[in-house]
Design a protein around this motif. Structure first.
Motif, mmCIF file in Angstrom:
data_model
loop_
_atom_site.group_PDB
_atom_site.id
_atom_site.type_symbol
_atom_site.label_atom_id
_atom_site.label_comp_id
_atom_site.label_asym_id
_atom_site.label_seq_id
_atom_site.Cartn_x
_atom_site.Cartn_y
_atom_site.Cartn_z
ATOM 1 N N THR A 12 -73.773 -15.383 -66.984
ATOM 2 C CA THR A 12 -73.152 -14.333 -66.175
ATOM 3 C C THR A 12 -73.668 -14.416 -64.744
ATOM 4 O OG1 THR A 12 -74.837 -12.961 -67.247
ATOM 5 C CG2 THR A 12 -72.578 -12.641 -67.965
ATOM 6 N N PRO A 13 -72.927 -13.849 -63.791
ATOM 7 C CA PRO A 13 -73.377 -13.877 -62.392
ATOM 8 C C PRO A 13 -74.540 -12.907 -62.179
ATOM 9 C CG PRO A 13 -71.365 -12.594 -62.600
ATOM 10 C CD PRO A 13 -71.636 -13.180 -63.952
ATOM 11 N N ALA A 14 -75.066 -12.864 -60.978
ATOM 12 C CA ALA A 14 -76.151 -11.929 -60.664
ATOM 13 C C ALA A 14 -75.646 -10.491 -60.801
ATOM 14 C CB ALA A 14 -76.656 -12.188 -59.253
ATOM 15 N N PRO A 15 -76.479 -9.578 -61.331
ATOM 16 C CA PRO A 15 -76.094 -8.164 -61.417
ATOM 17 C C PRO A 15 -75.885 -7.584 -60.015
ATOM 18 C CG PRO A 15 -78.057 -8.632 -62.733
ATOM 19 C CD PRO A 15 -77.811 -9.828 -61.886
ATOM 20 N N TRP A 18 -70.838 -5.358 -65.609
ATOM 21 C CA TRP A 18 -70.700 -4.380 -66.682
ATOM 22 C C TRP A 18 -70.746 -5.036 -68.059
ATOM 23 C CZ3 TRP A 18 -70.360 0.920 -65.843
ATOM 24 C CH2 TRP A 18 -70.361 1.276 -64.490
ATOM 25 N N ALA A 19 -71.239 -4.281 -69.021
ATOM 26 C CA ALA A 19 -71.297 -4.758 -70.405
ATOM 27 C C ALA A 19 -70.677 -3.717 -71.327
ATOM 28 C CB ALA A 19 -72.750 -4.992 -70.815
ATOM 29 N N VAL A 20 -69.900 -4.179 -72.294
ATOM 30 C CA VAL A 20 -69.440 -3.317 -73.378
ATOM 31 C C VAL A 20 -70.177 -3.763 -74.636
ATOM 32 C CG1 VAL A 20 -67.487 -2.523 -74.754
ATOM 33 C CG2 VAL A 20 -67.177 -3.024 -72.318
ATOM 34 N N GLY A 53 -67.841 -13.113 -69.903
ATOM 35 C CA GLY A 53 -68.481 -13.809 -71.017
ATOM 36 C C GLY A 53 -68.673 -12.858 -72.184
ATOM 37 N N HIS A 54 -69.132 -13.407 -73.333
ATOM 38 C CA HIS A 54 -69.453 -12.532 -74.457
ATOM 39 C C HIS A 54 -70.488 -13.183 -75.353
ATOM 40 C CE1 HIS A 54 -67.061 -15.082 -77.101
ATOM 41 N NE2 HIS A 54 -67.505 -14.374 -78.115
ATOM 42 N N GLU A 55 -71.119 -12.339 -76.163
ATOM 43 C CA GLU A 55 -72.108 -12.775 -77.152
ATOM 44 C C GLU A 55 -71.828 -12.006 -78.430
ATOM 45 O OE1 GLU A 55 -75.315 -11.376 -74.858
ATOM 46 O OE2 GLU A 55 -75.507 -13.215 -73.675
ATOM 47 N N TYR A 69 -68.915 -9.002 -71.268
ATOM 48 C CA TYR A 69 -69.345 -8.750 -69.887
ATOM 49 C C TYR A 69 -68.133 -8.788 -68.961
ATOM 50 C CZ TYR A 69 -73.891 -9.618 -71.967
ATOM 51 O OH TYR A 69 -75.007 -9.547 -72.779
ATOM 52 N N TRP A 70 -68.143 -7.876 -67.988
ATOM 53 C CA TRP A 70 -66.978 -7.654 -67.132
ATOM 54 C C TRP A 70 -67.407 -7.410 -65.697
ATOM 55 C CZ3 TRP A 70 -62.371 -8.279 -69.643
ATOM 56 C CH2 TRP A 70 -62.425 -8.263 -71.042
ATOM 57 N N ASP A 71 -66.484 -7.701 -64.767
ATOM 58 C CA ASP A 71 -66.834 -7.537 -63.348
ATOM 59 C C ASP A 71 -66.744 -6.089 -62.871
ATOM 60 O OD1 ASP A 71 -64.097 -7.200 -63.283
ATOM 61 O OD2 ASP A 71 -63.753 -8.620 -61.652
#
Lengths: 120, 120
Positions: A12-15, A18-20, A53-55, A69-71
């Motif tokens: 993921t990019p630098a914070p 967002w995460a769900v 992305g996702h895990e 993960y979302w922008d």
């Protein structure tokens, strides 16, 4: 077919971003229908604007976590309202899950580790 | 010994609160030492001021996610700096993980679902 499993932490990019966090308990029913829908949702999420992305992991105990993960919150809202996705959300409640919890989070800080070859 | 596994979504208070999302890939080495340390870390985290709950799952693929919930960033910082915990963090890098990613998140919204008996 794209697998719904992931085998590495998402890049993921630098914070901030967002995460769900979706934590669920399967009821054990309809494994093939569930697996098909899960794979399709990953495929569809990856096409959404703002997807980062996702895990995903499911324990032998039946507890599973999927973190996507979302922008932005707007991207999360669009994904939540996607017609094919809302259909699968309904099936999840009707057929596949004993319980779940959804948490929308703002990622503030992140860091990672990778073992160097030959380190151990 | 307390198990490091969790079998249900954590029961957390109304947002906002904090989540630490720890996504890791095991290298497969030292399973018994790893399991002992993981169980001990759950035991220890539960004793920390500000701990709200946790959820943990590891996939057959080796990818695992552990999400711990906290009342504040200060509680997370204290837990991160706990001496027994920092020792296990070092062992994690030296012995158990191929890679990991840690994300500190502020939980902004949350909702849950439980199937009612007889609903399906």
């Amino acid at each position: 077919m794209v697998s719904s499993a992931s085998d590495a932490p998402a890049r993921t990019p630098a914070p901030p971003y967002w995460a769900v966090v979706f934590t669920s308990v399967r009821n054990g029913a309809d494994e093939s229908g569930y697996a098909r829908a899960a794979a399709r949702m990953v495929e569809l999420a990856q096409l959404q604007r703002g997807y980062l992305g996702h895990e995903s992991a499911r324990d032998a105990s039946g507890l599973g976590t999927t973190i996507s993960y979302w922008d932005s919150q707007e991207s999360i809202a669009r994904w939540r309202a996607d017609l094919e996705h809302t259909d699968v959300q309904r099936l999840g409640r009707e057929r596949w899950y004993s319980s779940y919890c959804l948490r929308v989070c703002r990622v503030e800080r992140a860091w990672s580790f990778e073992a160097r070859p030959g380190e151990c």
